[in-house]
Write an enzyme that holds these catalytic residues in place. Structure first.
Site, PDB file in Angstrom:
ATOM      1  N   MET A 164       0.846  -1.196   0.000  1.00 18.14           N
ATOM      2  CA  MET A 164       0.000   0.000   0.000  1.00 18.14           C
ATOM      3  C   MET A 164       0.888   1.256   0.000  1.00 18.14           C
ATOM      4  O   MET A 164       0.444   2.346   0.352  1.00 18.14           O
ATOM      5  CB  MET A 164      -0.939  -0.004   1.205  1.00 18.14           C
ATOM      6  CG  MET A 164      -1.907  -1.194   1.167  1.00 18.14           C
ATOM      7  SD  MET A 164      -3.458  -0.928   2.008  1.00 18.14           S
ATOM      8  CE  MET A 164      -2.905  -0.660   3.661  1.00 18.14           C
ATOM      9  N   GLY A 165       2.156   1.075  -0.348  1.00 19.84           N
ATOM     10  CA  GLY A 165       3.058   2.223  -0.459  1.00 19.84           C
ATOM     11  C   GLY A 165       3.632   2.650   0.876  1.00 19.84           C
ATOM     12  O   GLY A 165       3.600   1.899   1.851  1.00 19.84           O
TER      13      GLY A 165
ATOM     14  N   HIS B 141       9.003   1.028   3.412  1.00 16.50           N
ATOM     15  CA  HIS B 141      10.052   1.087   4.426  1.00 16.50           C
ATOM     16  C   HIS B 141      10.934  -0.155   4.275  1.00 16.50           C
ATOM     17  O   HIS B 141      10.712  -0.977   3.368  1.00 16.50           O
ATOM     18  CB  HIS B 141       9.441   1.191   5.839  1.00 16.50           C
ATOM     19  CG  HIS B 141       8.390   0.152   6.110  1.00 16.50           C
ATOM     20  ND1 HIS B 141       8.676  -1.186   6.208  1.00 16.50           N
ATOM     21  CD2 HIS B 141       7.046   0.259   6.275  1.00 16.50           C
ATOM     22  CE1 HIS B 141       7.580  -1.861   6.443  1.00 16.50           C
ATOM     23  NE2 HIS B 141       6.555  -1.016   6.482  1.00 16.50           N
TER      24      HIS B 141
ATOM     25  N   GLY C 123      11.030  -2.876   5.673  1.00 13.69           N
ATOM     26  CA  GLY C 123      10.294  -4.148   5.634  1.00 13.69           C
ATOM     27  C   GLY C 123       9.920  -4.499   4.202  1.00 13.69           C
ATOM     28  O   GLY C 123      10.180  -5.609   3.722  1.00 13.69           O
ATOM     29  N   HIS C 124       9.326  -3.516   3.493  1.00  5.96           N
ATOM     30  CA  HIS C 124       8.966  -3.757   2.087  1.00  5.96           C
ATOM     31  C   HIS C 124      10.217  -4.049   1.256  1.00  5.96           C
ATOM     32  O   HIS C 124      10.215  -4.926   0.399  1.00  5.96           O
ATOM     33  CB  HIS C 124       8.294  -2.518   1.489  1.00  5.96           C
ATOM     34  CG  HIS C 124       6.989  -2.147   2.117  1.00  5.96           C
ATOM     35  ND1 HIS C 124       6.831  -1.012   2.869  1.00  5.96           N
ATOM     36  CD2 HIS C 124       5.788  -2.759   2.092  1.00  5.96           C
ATOM     37  CE1 HIS C 124       5.578  -0.933   3.284  1.00  5.96           C
ATOM     38  NE2 HIS C 124       4.923  -1.985   2.841  1.00  5.96           N
TER      39      HIS C 124
ATOM     40  N   LYS D 274       5.748 -11.468   7.731  1.00  8.51           N
ATOM     41  CA  LYS D 274       5.176 -12.209   8.864  1.00  8.51           C
ATOM     42  C   LYS D 274       4.549 -11.273   9.892  1.00  8.51           C
ATOM     43  O   LYS D 274       3.877 -11.719  10.806  1.00  8.51           O
ATOM     44  CB  LYS D 274       6.273 -13.028   9.549  1.00  8.51           C
ATOM     45  CG  LYS D 274       6.718 -14.243   8.762  1.00  8.51           C
ATOM     46  CD  LYS D 274       7.756 -15.002   9.587  1.00  8.51           C
ATOM     47  CE  LYS D 274       8.159 -16.297   8.933  1.00  8.51           C
ATOM     48  NZ  LYS D 274       9.207 -16.977   9.717  1.00  8.51           N
TER      49      LYS D 274
ATOM     50  N   ASP E 216       2.178  -9.165   9.493  1.00  7.90           N
ATOM     51  CA  ASP E 216       0.726  -9.327   9.355  1.00  7.90           C
ATOM     52  C   ASP E 216       0.436 -10.825   9.291  1.00  7.90           C
ATOM     53  O   ASP E 216       0.058 -11.363   8.241  1.00  7.90           O
ATOM     54  CB  ASP E 216       0.237  -8.604   8.098  1.00  7.90           C
ATOM     55  CG  ASP E 216       0.359  -7.106   8.241  1.00  7.90           C
ATOM     56  OD1 ASP E 216      -0.189  -6.553   9.206  1.00  7.90           O
ATOM     57  OD2 ASP E 216       1.047  -6.478   7.415  1.00  7.90           O
TER      58      ASP E 216
ATOM     59  N   SER F 288       4.289   1.147   8.075  1.00 12.66           N
ATOM     60  CA  SER F 288       4.018   2.465   7.465  1.00 12.66           C
ATOM     61  C   SER F 288       3.315   3.369   8.469  1.00 12.66           C
ATOM     62  O   SER F 288       3.386   4.587   8.374  1.00 12.66           O
ATOM     63  CB  SER F 288       3.142   2.303   6.230  1.00 12.66           C
ATOM     64  OG  SER F 288       3.762   1.421   5.339  1.00 12.66           O
TER      65      SER F 288
HETATM   66  O1  PAF Z   1      -0.253  -5.731   3.706  1.00 13.58           O
HETATM   67  C1  PAF Z   1      -0.642  -4.834   2.936  1.00 13.58           C
HETATM   68  O2  PAF Z   1       0.042  -3.854   2.666  1.00 13.58           O
HETATM   69  C2  PAF Z   1      -2.007  -4.967   2.298  1.00 13.58           C
HETATM   70  O3  PAF Z   1      -2.905  -5.582   3.153  1.00 13.58           O
HETATM   71  C3  PAF Z   1      -1.990  -5.670   0.929  1.00 13.58           C
HETATM   72  C4  PAF Z   1      -1.532  -7.105   1.064  1.00 13.58           C
HETATM   73  C5  PAF Z   1      -1.065  -4.925  -0.017  1.00 13.58           C
HETATM   74  C6  PAF Z   1      -3.389  -5.690   0.327  1.00 13.58           C
HETATM   75  O4  PAF Z   1      -3.888  -4.405   0.150  1.00 13.58           O
END
Ligand code: PAF
Length: 278
Positions: free
Chosen positions: A29-30, A33, A35-36, A147, A149, A185
């Site tokens: 979802m942008g 950070h 983690g991404h 992990k 989430d 985020s």
């Molecule tokens: O974890 C997230 O950022 C969101 O829940 C996802 C998996 C991108 C779905 O919108």
């Protein structure tokens, strides 16, 4: 890196990639950070093509949640993706992704409505709806999720199984700041004092992990220790502390290498979740 907004263009591009190439997908979802970035870097190592999507999915936010204020950093995100070697950055909008009267995906009645699902009823319906759509657009070999989430990850795994999707879900380790705070985020919402307080979340999980390391496996006792520790900080409101197995069933005794200790708290209006896999 190719930046695309249109679903059909992305599908066409990806269709030209030969079958022997592995396509990785990192949905986000942008407000990217570390983690991404760790998901993207793992995706890059393990695949030939990496697709990242950024879409703040309205259907997974409940009324009164932070949909309108959710951090947006489109340009910085695109720069980071470029630097990380992403091949395709997909930036759809709401109108493209949804029509008015859609077929809806429902999260399972039990596992989708406990813990996060109980606190945020309907959240997982919207999350699964968008993830399924994105999976069908990208058709990846491997899809990468954190992990942190943990319940989301478990439900996505279940969706893949229940709908016979030919996608391998890769679970990635939680990335933490040096002081232990799990990257999110939403951490930008924390002021200095709240951020200090928030460190006690990972501290409480570390106590739990130590207890497990010392062969204490009684869930109730471990949860009680965490609650006692956190009760010193009256500004931390515990929403839940629980221990589940990897199937997300609550367990009374920790099963080593098959358990997750989960916590959700509120500090002011900011909701934070964290967990540890033991
Ligand atoms: O974890 C997230 O950022 C969101 O829940 C996802 C998996 C991108 C779905 O919108």
């Amino acid at each position: 890196m190719i930046i695309l907004n249109r679903i059909d263009t992305l599908k066409n591009e990806l269709r030209q990639i030969t079958k022997d190439k592995k396509i990785a997908f990192v949905p986000t979802m942008g407000a990217l950070h570390e983690g991404h970035l760790s998901l993207i870097s793992k995706a890059k190592k393990e695949n030939d093509i990496v697709v990242v999507s950024i879409f703040i999915n309205p259907t997974q936010f409940l009324q009164g949640e932070d949909l309108d204020t959710y951090p947006k950093k489109e340009q910085a995100d695109a720069k980071l993706c470029e630097l990380c070697g992403v091949d395709y950055l997909f930036l759809p909008n709401k109108e493209m992704m949804y029509e008015k009267d859609e077929i809806l995906i429902k999260a399972p009645k039990t596992k989708g409505f406990i813990l996060e699902g109980e606190k945020r009823p309907g959240h997982f319906d919207g999350m699964l709806q968008i993830v399924l759509k994105l999976f069908n657009i990208v058709n990846p070999t491997n899809a990468y999720f954190g992990k942190k989430d943990a319940q989301q990850l478990s439900l996505i795994n279940q969706m893949v199984k229940n709908f016979y999707l030919d996608i391998n879900i890769v679970a990635c380790e939680i990335v933490r700041e040096n002081d232990g705070l799990a990257m999110s985020s939403r951490n930008v919402y924390l002021d200095k004092h709240q951020r200090e307080l928030a460190l006690n979340i990972s501290r409480s999980l570390n106590f739990a992990a130590k207890a497990v390391g010392a062969n204490k496996t009684n869930s109730t006792l471990i949860i009680k220790e965490m609650e006692d520790f956190l009760s010193q900080y009256t500004e931390i409101k515990i929403e839940y502390i629980t221990i589940v197995n990897r199937e997300f069933e609550q367990i009374n005794t920790i099963e080593i290498k098959n358990s997750i200790i989960l916590i959700a708290v509120k500090i002011g209006n900011i909701r934070l979740i964290d967990n540890i896999w033991v």
